[in-house]
Design an enzyme around this catalytic site. Structure first.
Site, PDB file in Angstrom:
ATOM      1  N   HIS A 106       0.818  -1.219   0.000  1.00  0.00           N
ATOM      2  CA  HIS A 106       0.000   0.000   0.000  1.00  0.00           C
ATOM      3  C   HIS A 106       0.851   1.266   0.000  1.00  0.00           C
ATOM      4  O   HIS A 106       1.755   1.413   0.819  1.00  0.00           O
ATOM      5  CB  HIS A 106      -0.919  -0.025   1.230  1.00  0.00           C
ATOM      6  CG  HIS A 106      -1.906   1.089   1.228  1.00  0.00           C
ATOM      7  ND1 HIS A 106      -2.919   1.174   0.297  1.00  0.00           N
ATOM      8  CD2 HIS A 106      -2.028   2.207   2.010  1.00  0.00           C
ATOM      9  CE1 HIS A 106      -3.635   2.276   0.525  1.00  0.00           C
ATOM     10  NE2 HIS A 106      -3.111   2.908   1.544  1.00  0.00           N
ATOM     11  N   ALA A 126      -2.898  -6.110   6.699  1.00  0.00           N
ATOM     12  CA  ALA A 126      -1.600  -5.517   7.067  1.00  0.00           C
ATOM     13  C   ALA A 126      -1.451  -4.124   6.452  1.00  0.00           C
ATOM     14  O   ALA A 126      -1.665  -3.928   5.261  1.00  0.00           O
ATOM     15  CB  ALA A 126      -0.467  -6.435   6.608  1.00  0.00           C
ATOM     16  N   VAL A 172       1.086  -2.406   5.601  1.00  0.00           N
ATOM     17  CA  VAL A 172       2.065  -2.239   4.520  1.00  0.00           C
ATOM     18  C   VAL A 172       1.752  -3.124   3.315  1.00  0.00           C
ATOM     19  O   VAL A 172       2.506  -3.142   2.353  1.00  0.00           O
ATOM     20  CB  VAL A 172       3.509  -2.552   4.987  1.00  0.00           C
ATOM     21  CG1 VAL A 172       3.951  -1.568   6.054  1.00  0.00           C
ATOM     22  CG2 VAL A 172       3.614  -3.985   5.490  1.00  0.00           C
ATOM     23  N   GLU A 173       0.645  -3.862   3.381  1.00  0.00           N
ATOM     24  CA  GLU A 173       0.290  -4.704   2.240  1.00  0.00           C
ATOM     25  C   GLU A 173      -0.995  -4.170   1.601  1.00  0.00           C
ATOM     26  O   GLU A 173      -0.970  -3.192   0.877  1.00  0.00           O
ATOM     27  CB  GLU A 173       0.218  -6.172   2.670  1.00  0.00           C
ATOM     28  CG  GLU A 173       1.592  -6.625   3.232  1.00  0.00           C
ATOM     29  CD  GLU A 173       1.683  -8.100   3.564  1.00  0.00           C
ATOM     30  OE1 GLU A 173       1.211  -8.940   2.793  1.00  0.00           O
ATOM     31  OE2 GLU A 173       2.272  -8.427   4.622  1.00  0.00           O
ATOM     32  N   MET A 174      -2.144  -4.756   1.886  1.00  0.00           N
ATOM     33  CA  MET A 174      -3.366  -4.281   1.246  1.00  0.00           C
ATOM     34  C   MET A 174      -4.112  -3.232   2.082  1.00  0.00           C
ATOM     35  O   MET A 174      -5.006  -2.556   1.575  1.00  0.00           O
ATOM     36  CB  MET A 174      -4.252  -5.479   0.909  1.00  0.00           C
ATOM     37  CG  MET A 174      -3.584  -6.383  -0.157  1.00  0.00           C
ATOM     38  SD  MET A 174      -4.295  -8.062  -0.250  1.00  0.00           S
ATOM     39  CE  MET A 174      -5.786  -7.749  -1.192  1.00  0.00           C
TER      40      MET A 174
END
Lengths: 329, 329
Positions: free
Chosen positions: B96, B136, B138-140
């Site tokens: 993200h 998460a 830092v992910e989705m």
């Protein structure tokens, strides 16, 4: 002799079909059908970029290759996502570091049939278009030379570029990358939609409501701009849709007369390439039809008319291109 | 009678082959082969999540669905990219808004064979793992309830979830989403690698160097941890690779004895899932072999040994799963 006999049989069969199957009978809308053209299986191929299997396969790899973006995770297929009608189904393109661009992502489907590329037509053809998103700060944000350097680092790409451009001493260059991407995109077409089958003579391919929608589409003048095989006249027309301040082609030419003008978008597969308009602010096809009536035709469509035109637009969804995700090096 | 005759013929043919084709002869490495197991076509299926076609197909749609991310452009397939060995081939996962995570993305290939999920084993199985990356930051970076709400907005997903979970009144929920994603991932296996063919009796599936590599792999003790069908013992071992401060499993358990421990990663398809190690700082397989020798075995491998083991590791690349990118609503 056998060939001649087959031909005669075929003619006999044809006549038999014309007589015995009502679906082949004319539905009396021939004058309307004549305003349209079915989508060919391939768009025009430019003389200086012949469509070879080597270029198409290489172009496919490049299309799915995220390492030509600066983050290493964004490829053409991120926004032109094959799972989403080769577009992204969000209002405006979201690229490098989550930046949101100014405009809605156009589908690459049938883009080879368009007379110019991008909403503002700033690229004449797919070759001219292809490198733009790689270098755009809000998209892949990658320096082209660095992208080419990354590609050179892979033996597989050295070989593939050499095979696609056998006459070039240094085949990994921007022009060839653009040619390969353009070649792949020229294979992403959606022929044989219900409307195409109807235009080719299958009178049952559209139901009554869809035909009413076609009639309304013609009678109201939508077809004036949405014409030709890709339902785009290739011309620029001024429009300010709700919420948009975008000056469109004016930004490219600086001509006052180009203010707020955009190249007519294709209507092929419009049902699966939502949301709509240059700013992607229009969520449904019904709304889009209504807005176009107001903005372009000065008309308030009745609900029934909107429903009919929307039903017609759904018949423009064709067969999606078959492809396999390439295995990249 | 016919069946019996066929059987007799098959046995006769088998004997003929064994006599006439040297490839079927034993190469004298049976004791080494016995240390390994070929990869089955499917991993164990949990009793509470039977592998139905409906769940697999739904899970595939969810895997490619970017609208369960907050940006609307990141899906599981962004980092577990089928074009890149179902991983991302960058050092550390980028999610993200371009945020870079702490660890290298593990491939989902054959992940159903692992005894726990994530580098630190914080999820016991794929069901427990599946929702982590959606939420998460830092992910989705997506709130799960909001993701489910988005899914509910699509008629197609309402129908698909109902078909996959016919006994549930409200089938669109987190557990079912996790089950579907896990089911799809259990189909992403890569059987029939050259090494598997070798283990099944095709003595020519590996060349001499690759066999020397297998011997070195066993003799040096790599096989102590990289064992079983997926070449992972499922246990946690302490390692600090160059540049890593990551405390590994300690972060999960708080146990001093778990500091710097990571679950042994699979070596299946290791040649196409570079870069390596928990921080992705190791670019080549040769380097990775050398580092593992030093860190885990206290040995400085000679160049020839590294080359041989690397050649062996290349034989662990199996047949990639066949799939079609789903058409999402």
């Amino acid at each position: 002799m056998i060939r001649k006999r087959l031909l005669v049989s075929a003619i006999a069969l044809g006549s038999a079909l014309a007589v015995s199957i009502p679906a082949m009978a004319d539905d009396g809308l021939g004058d309307y059908r004549d305003r349209f053209e079915p989508l060919p299986y391939l768009p025009p191929i430019p003389a200086d970029n012949s469509l070879t299997p080597e270029k198409v396969e290489l172009g496919k790899m490049m299309f799915f290759e995220p390492r030509i973006s600066s983050s290493g995770v964004i490829s053409c297929a991120t926004c032109h996502n094959p799972a989403l009608g080769w577009s992204d189904r969000i209002p405006r393109a979201t690229g490098h570091d989550g930046q949101v661009g100014e405009r809605n992502t156009p589908t690459v489907l049938n883009s080879g049939f368009l007379d110019s590329q991008f909403w503002d037509g700033r690229a004449a053809d797919l070759e001219e278009q292809a490198l733009g998103p790689i270098e755009a700060d809000v998209e892949m944000a990658m320096d082209l030379d660095q992208a080419l350097k990354r590609l050179e680092g892979f033996d597989v790409y050295q070989r593939r570029f050499s095979e696609a451009y056998p006459d070039d001493e240094n085949p990994i260059n921007g022009d060839n990358l653009a040619q390969a991407l353009a070649s792949f995109q020229r294979t992403l077409n959606t022929p044989n939609s219900p409307f195409d089958r109807y235009l080719r003579g299958d009178m049952n391919a559209l139901d009554e409501q869809e035909k009413d929608g076609m009639v309304a589409f013609v009678d109201n003048g939508c077809v004036a701009c949405h014409s030709g095989p890709n339902l785009s006249d290739g011309n620029f027309h001024a429009i300010q849709v709700p919420g948009s301040e975008d000056e469109g082609r004016y930004v490219v030419t600086g001509e006052e007369s180009d203010k707020y003008k955009f190249r007519t978008p294709t209507l092929r597969n419009v049902a699966v390439t939502y949301p709509y308009m240059n700013n992607g602010a229009t969520e449904t096809l019904e709304e889009a039809v209504s807005i176009m009536g107001q903005e372009m035709l000065g008309r308030d469509f009745e609900d029934k008319e909107i429903d009919n035109i929307t039903a017609f637009l759904h018949t423009l969804t064709g067969e999606m291109p078959e492809f396999e995700v390439p295995a990249l090096p």
